[in-house]
Each structure stands twice: as C-alpha cells, then as structure tokens.
Motif scaffolding. Structure first.
Motif, PDB file in Angstrom:
ATOM      1  N   ARG A  84       0.537  -1.212  -0.228  1.00  0.00           N
ATOM      2  CA  ARG A  84      -0.405   0.284  -0.061  1.00  0.00           C
ATOM      3  C   ARG A  84       1.124   1.042  -0.066  1.00  0.00           C
ATOM      4  O   ARG A  84       1.937   1.101   0.967  1.00  0.00           O
ATOM      5  CB  ARG A  84      -0.964  -0.145   1.271  1.00  0.00           C
ATOM      6  N   GLU A  85       0.328   2.422  -0.527  1.00  0.00           N
ATOM      7  CA  GLU A  85       1.187   3.047  -1.560  1.00  0.00           C
ATOM      8  C   GLU A  85       1.005   4.032  -0.063  1.00  0.00           C
ATOM      9  O   GLU A  85      -0.146   4.271   0.683  1.00  0.00           O
ATOM     10  CB  GLU A  85       1.392   4.024  -2.551  1.00  0.00           C
ATOM     11  N   GLN A  86       1.611   5.192  -0.106  1.00  0.00           N
ATOM     12  CA  GLN A  86       1.451   6.658   0.635  1.00  0.00           C
ATOM     13  C   GLN A  86      -0.151   7.590   0.683  1.00  0.00           C
ATOM     14  O   GLN A  86      -0.413   7.945   1.497  1.00  0.00           O
ATOM     15  CB  GLN A  86       2.246   7.639   0.740  1.00  0.00           C
ATOM     16  N   ASP A  87       0.148   7.364  -0.832  1.00  0.00           N
ATOM     17  CA  ASP A  87      -1.265   7.773  -1.325  1.00  0.00           C
ATOM     18  C   ASP A  87      -2.829   6.743  -1.079  1.00  0.00           C
ATOM     19  O   ASP A  87      -3.559   7.120  -1.021  1.00  0.00           O
ATOM     20  CB  ASP A  87      -1.744   7.867  -2.774  1.00  0.00           C
ATOM     21  N   GLY A  88      -3.125   5.976  -0.201  1.00  0.00           N
ATOM     22  CA  GLY A  88      -3.397   4.475  -0.323  1.00  0.00           C
ATOM     23  C   GLY A  88      -3.915   3.800  -0.995  1.00  0.00           C
ATOM     24  O   GLY A  88      -5.106   2.836  -0.986  1.00  0.00           O
ATOM     25  N   ASN A  89      -3.675   3.840  -2.294  1.00  0.00           N
ATOM     26  CA  ASN A  89      -3.697   3.097  -3.885  1.00  0.00           C
ATOM     27  C   ASN A  89      -2.700   2.239  -3.073  1.00  0.00           C
ATOM     28  O   ASN A  89      -1.378   2.067  -2.238  1.00  0.00           O
ATOM     29  CB  ASN A  89      -2.749   3.927  -5.077  1.00  0.00           C
ATOM     30  N   TYR A  90      -2.904   0.898  -4.412  1.00  0.00           N
ATOM     31  CA  TYR A  90      -2.058  -0.602  -3.520  1.00  0.00           C
ATOM     32  C   TYR A  90      -1.222  -1.209  -5.134  1.00  0.00           C
ATOM     33  O   TYR A  90      -1.567  -0.039  -6.331  1.00  0.00           O
ATOM     34  CB  TYR A  90      -3.189  -1.508  -3.831  1.00  0.00           C
ATOM     35  N   THR A  91      -0.929  -1.498  -5.142  1.00  0.00           N
ATOM     36  CA  THR A  91       0.332  -1.747  -6.543  1.00  0.00           C
ATOM     37  C   THR A  91       1.362  -2.907  -6.136  1.00  0.00           C
ATOM     38  O   THR A  91       1.055  -3.372  -4.688  1.00  0.00           O
ATOM     39  CB  THR A  91       1.811  -0.776  -6.161  1.00  0.00           C
ATOM     40  N   ILE A  92       1.676  -3.541  -6.786  1.00  0.00           N
ATOM     41  CA  ILE A  92       2.855  -4.761  -6.922  1.00  0.00           C
ATOM     42  C   ILE A  92       4.069  -4.093  -6.597  1.00  0.00           C
ATOM     43  O   ILE A  92       4.320  -3.046  -7.492  1.00  0.00           O
ATOM     44  CB  ILE A  92       2.426  -5.419  -8.521  1.00  0.00           C
ATOM     45  N   PRO A  93       5.312  -4.613  -5.699  1.00  0.00           N
ATOM     46  CA  PRO A  93       6.423  -4.164  -5.575  1.00  0.00           C
ATOM     47  C   PRO A  93       7.190  -4.166  -6.660  1.00  0.00           C
ATOM     48  O   PRO A  93       6.429  -5.370  -7.722  1.00  0.00           O
ATOM     49  CB  PRO A  93       6.604  -4.810  -4.838  1.00  0.00           C
ATOM     50  N   ALA A  94       8.334  -4.523  -7.338  1.00  0.00           N
ATOM     51  CA  ALA A  94       8.752  -3.401  -8.766  1.00  0.00           C
ATOM     52  C   ALA A  94      10.579  -4.317  -8.024  1.00  0.00           C
ATOM     53  O   ALA A  94      10.748  -4.015  -6.749  1.00  0.00           O
ATOM     54  CB  ALA A  94       9.305  -2.425  -9.409  1.00  0.00           C
ATOM     55  N   ILE A  95      10.851  -4.640  -8.557  1.00  0.00           N
ATOM     56  CA  ILE A  95      12.822  -5.513  -9.044  1.00  0.00           C
ATOM     57  C   ILE A  95      13.442  -4.231  -8.717  1.00  0.00           C
ATOM     58  O   ILE A  95      14.039  -3.306  -9.547  1.00  0.00           O
ATOM     59  CB  ILE A  95      13.142  -6.637  -8.531  1.00  0.00           C
ATOM     60  N   ARG A  96      14.355  -3.725  -7.181  1.00  0.00           N
ATOM     61  CA  ARG A  96      15.276  -2.577  -7.702  1.00  0.00           C
ATOM     62  C   ARG A  96      14.134  -1.076  -8.727  1.00  0.00           C
ATOM     63  O   ARG A  96      15.235  -1.139  -9.367  1.00  0.00           O
ATOM     64  CB  ARG A  96      16.564  -2.811  -8.226  1.00  0.00           C
ATOM     65  N   GLY A  97      13.131  -1.255  -8.338  1.00  0.00           N
ATOM     66  CA  GLY A  97      12.396   0.371  -9.099  1.00  0.00           C
ATOM     67  C   GLY A  97      12.187   0.176 -10.564  1.00  0.00           C
ATOM     68  O   GLY A  97      12.286   0.797 -11.574  1.00  0.00           O
ATOM     69  N   ARG A  98      12.053  -1.405 -11.065  1.00  0.00           N
ATOM     70  CA  ARG A  98      12.567  -2.145 -12.511  1.00  0.00           C
ATOM     71  C   ARG A  98      10.952  -3.107 -12.561  1.00  0.00           C
ATOM     72  O   ARG A  98       9.768  -2.687 -12.898  1.00  0.00           O
ATOM     73  CB  ARG A  98      13.346  -1.853 -13.274  1.00  0.00           C
ATOM     74  N   ASP A  99      12.370  -4.494 -13.006  1.00  0.00           N
ATOM     75  CA  ASP A  99      10.743  -5.037 -12.975  1.00  0.00           C
ATOM     76  C   ASP A  99       9.543  -5.327 -12.006  1.00  0.00           C
ATOM     77  O   ASP A  99      10.665  -5.923 -10.746  1.00  0.00           O
ATOM     78  CB  ASP A  99      11.850  -6.581 -13.348  1.00  0.00           C
ATOM     79  N   CYS A 100       8.844  -5.766 -12.464  1.00  0.00           N
ATOM     80  CA  CYS A 100       7.397  -6.190 -11.278  1.00  0.00           C
ATOM     81  C   CYS A 100       8.051  -7.738 -10.923  1.00  0.00           C
ATOM     82  O   CYS A 100       8.829  -8.471 -11.684  1.00  0.00           O
ATOM     83  CB  CYS A 100       6.165  -6.514 -12.813  1.00  0.00           C
ATOM     84  N   VAL A 101       7.247  -7.856  -9.711  1.00  0.00           N
ATOM     85  CA  VAL A 101       7.880  -9.090  -9.063  1.00  0.00           C
ATOM     86  C   VAL A 101       7.540 -10.247  -9.595  1.00  0.00           C
ATOM     87  O   VAL A 101       7.708 -11.622  -9.455  1.00  0.00           O
ATOM     88  CB  VAL A 101       7.501  -9.194  -7.755  1.00  0.00           C
ATOM     89  N   PHE A 102       6.267 -10.552 -10.475  1.00  0.00           N
ATOM     90  CA  PHE A 102       6.059 -10.869 -10.637  1.00  0.00           C
ATOM     91  C   PHE A 102       6.672 -11.773 -12.452  1.00  0.00           C
ATOM     92  O   PHE A 102       6.026 -12.247 -13.556  1.00  0.00           O
ATOM     93  CB  PHE A 102       4.224 -11.672 -10.807  1.00  0.00           C
ATOM     94  N   VAL A 103       7.016 -10.498 -13.509  1.00  0.00           N
ATOM     95  CA  VAL A 103       8.036 -10.915 -13.831  1.00  0.00           C
ATOM     96  C   VAL A 103       9.075 -12.264 -14.800  1.00  0.00           C
ATOM     97  O   VAL A 103       9.656 -12.864 -14.057  1.00  0.00           O
ATOM     98  CB  VAL A 103       9.212  -9.509 -14.842  1.00  0.00           C
ATOM     99  N   MET A 104       8.418 -13.044 -15.288  1.00  0.00           N
ATOM    100  CA  MET A 104       9.863 -14.116 -16.286  1.00  0.00           C
ATOM    101  C   MET A 104      10.260 -13.983 -17.072  1.00  0.00           C
ATOM    102  O   MET A 104       9.708 -13.451 -18.197  1.00  0.00           O
ATOM    103  CB  MET A 104       8.804 -15.449 -15.817  1.00  0.00           C
ATOM    104  N   TYR A 105      11.325 -14.647 -17.671  1.00  0.00           N
ATOM    105  CA  TYR A 105      11.972 -14.345 -18.295  1.00  0.00           C
ATOM    106  C   TYR A 105      12.073 -16.639 -18.945  1.00  0.00           C
ATOM    107  O   TYR A 105      12.697 -16.972 -18.813  1.00  0.00           O
ATOM    108  CB  TYR A 105      13.153 -13.865 -18.707  1.00  0.00           C
ATOM    109  N   ASP A 106      12.098 -16.695 -20.672  1.00  0.00           N
ATOM    110  CA  ASP A 106      12.038 -17.896 -20.803  1.00  0.00           C
ATOM    111  C   ASP A 106      13.482 -17.590 -21.620  1.00  0.00           C
ATOM    112  O   ASP A 106      14.461 -16.873 -21.805  1.00  0.00           O
ATOM    113  CB  ASP A 106      10.942 -17.884 -22.446  1.00  0.00           C
ATOM    114  N   ASN A 107      13.960 -18.712 -21.085  1.00  0.00           N
ATOM    115  CA  ASN A 107      15.987 -19.309 -21.530  1.00  0.00           C
ATOM    116  C   ASN A 107      15.674 -19.343 -22.344  1.00  0.00           C
ATOM    117  O   ASN A 107      16.534 -20.673 -23.827  1.00  0.00           O
ATOM    118  CB  ASN A 107      16.029 -20.513 -20.803  1.00  0.00           C
ATOM    119  N   ASP A 108      15.064 -18.056 -23.614  1.00  0.00           N
ATOM    120  CA  ASP A 108      14.947 -18.453 -25.541  1.00  0.00           C
ATOM    121  C   ASP A 108      16.321 -17.028 -26.040  1.00  0.00           C
ATOM    122  O   ASP A 108      16.416 -17.059 -27.032  1.00  0.00           O
ATOM    123  CB  ASP A 108      14.362 -18.474 -26.160  1.00  0.00           C
ATOM    124  N   LYS A 109      16.974 -16.785 -24.793  1.00  0.00           N
ATOM    125  CA  LYS A 109      17.772 -15.673 -25.371  1.00  0.00           C
ATOM    126  C   LYS A 109      16.928 -14.552 -25.971  1.00  0.00           C
ATOM    127  O   LYS A 109      17.409 -13.469 -26.334  1.00  0.00           O
ATOM    128  CB  LYS A 109      19.079 -15.729 -25.806  1.00  0.00           C
TER     129      LYS A 109
END
Length: 200
Positions: A84-109
């Motif tokens: 929950r942010e200071q303004d009362g809204n809800y968000t999903i955390p990000a990794i070091r201010g970038r990738d969403c924590v629910f991001v995934m990458y395939d092993n196909d380069k």
C-alpha cells in the motif's frame, strides 16, 4: 477451489468518462519490438492493483511461484506480493524500481519479459484471474476521479511504438485488441455503449 473475481470488476453504479483517442487509435502489441516493456519500465511503484485483487494475488501465488526468479522471490520475501502506497493506492512491488516481481523470462535469449501470472493461467494452473486488470488493459488506463466516477484513457508511451506501428499496419482498432480485458473490467453492455459513444 477457485474464487474468480465477480464480473464486471467495476460495479454497476460506477460512472465513466472516456477519451476520444480510444475510438481513433490502432494498436496491437508487438513483443518483438517492446520486449514486454510494460512489465519492466522504471517507476517508483509497480503496477497498480485494485483492493479486490489482493485476495486473488494471494490465491494464485502458490501456483505462480515456480516461474519466478531468485530476485523476484527475494523482493517478495522483503515486501510481499502487494503493498500500500502513501496515497492509499495498492501496487505490486518492483525489483529495484524496474521489473515487476511477477516478471519471468524464457531461456531463449530473446530477453522478452512475460507475466508469470498469465503464464500459469494459460497453462491451466490457475483459473479466474489472468493478471491484474491494470496490466490486462494496458495501454488503456482507468483512473478514479470523484464521486464513483472513472476516466478511461489511452496512454501513448514511447515503449509502445511497436504496438502502434503493428496496429496501424494491421488496421487493428485499440478497442478490438483489448476487447477481452475491457469486457472483464466493464461488462459487455458497457463496452458496447462505450463503442457507440465513441462513434458519435
């Protein structure tokens, strides 16, 4: 046991205002160009979520967890799967201010970012919740204003230039490309009325 969100997500009492760009824009995502940038854009906060989606995130997390990186899991361990942010809204955390924590990458380069929730949904491992509605609708945004009124807008951002180019080439209207999430958010009747209003 599944507990899908009640549809439509936005209640029948909600009122909406829509920008004209919704009816004049052509758009079709092109992952080969953007590489899933909507899931990895630098920001102070992650993707916005509705309070009603918190229980859904907690429900699907056990099935989604196996797709996540060590960085994602470490961030979730520290911040949780929502905040929950200071303004009362809800968000999903990000990794070091970038990738969403629910991001995934395939092993196909390819370097393309995918949503792990959507991957689990498409694989039949979860039901009733393909991804948060703000992510599903992007680059359409629904913003609350006042008195149970919401503004529906199209956001043109540099990262989506490939989607604009592909939409123009294929003559794909934005509202057609995002028909499914719009119906999920608003219901079929309100989407029909939105289309009619934008024709006027």
């Amino acid at each position: 046991m599944t507990i899908p969100l009640e549809l439509p997500i936005y209640p029948a009492t909600a009122r909406f205002e829509a920008s004209r760009e919704l009816g004049t824009t052509n758009f079709a995502c092109d992952l080969s160009v953007c590489h899933g940038a909507c899931c990895t854009m630098p920001a102070e906060a992650g993707a916005p979520i509705l309070e009603s989606e918190i229980a859904e995130l907690e429900r699907v997390f056990p099935a989604v967890k196996k797709y996540l990186s060590e960085d994602s899991l470490a961030t979730i361990e520290k911040h949780g799967i929502w905040q929950r942010e200071q303004d009362g809204n809800y968000t999903i955390p990000a990794i070091r201010g970038r990738d969403c924590v629910f991001v995934m990458y395939d092993n196909d380069k390819s370097g393309i970012a995918y949503c792990a929730i959507e991957r689990a949904y498409r694989n039949g491992e979860i039901e009733g919740f393909p991804k948060p509605i703000s992510c599903h609708l992007f680059p359409i945004r629904i913003y609350p204003t006042v008195d149970n009124t919401f503004e529906i807008v199209y956001e043109e951002i540099p990262e989506c230039k490939g989607g604009r180019a592909r939409g123009k080439t294929s003559r794909m209207p934005l509202l057609d490309f995002l028909e499914s999430p719009l119906v999920r958010a608003l219901g079929e009747d309100r989407v029909k009325r939105l289309r009619e209003a934008l024709k006027g």
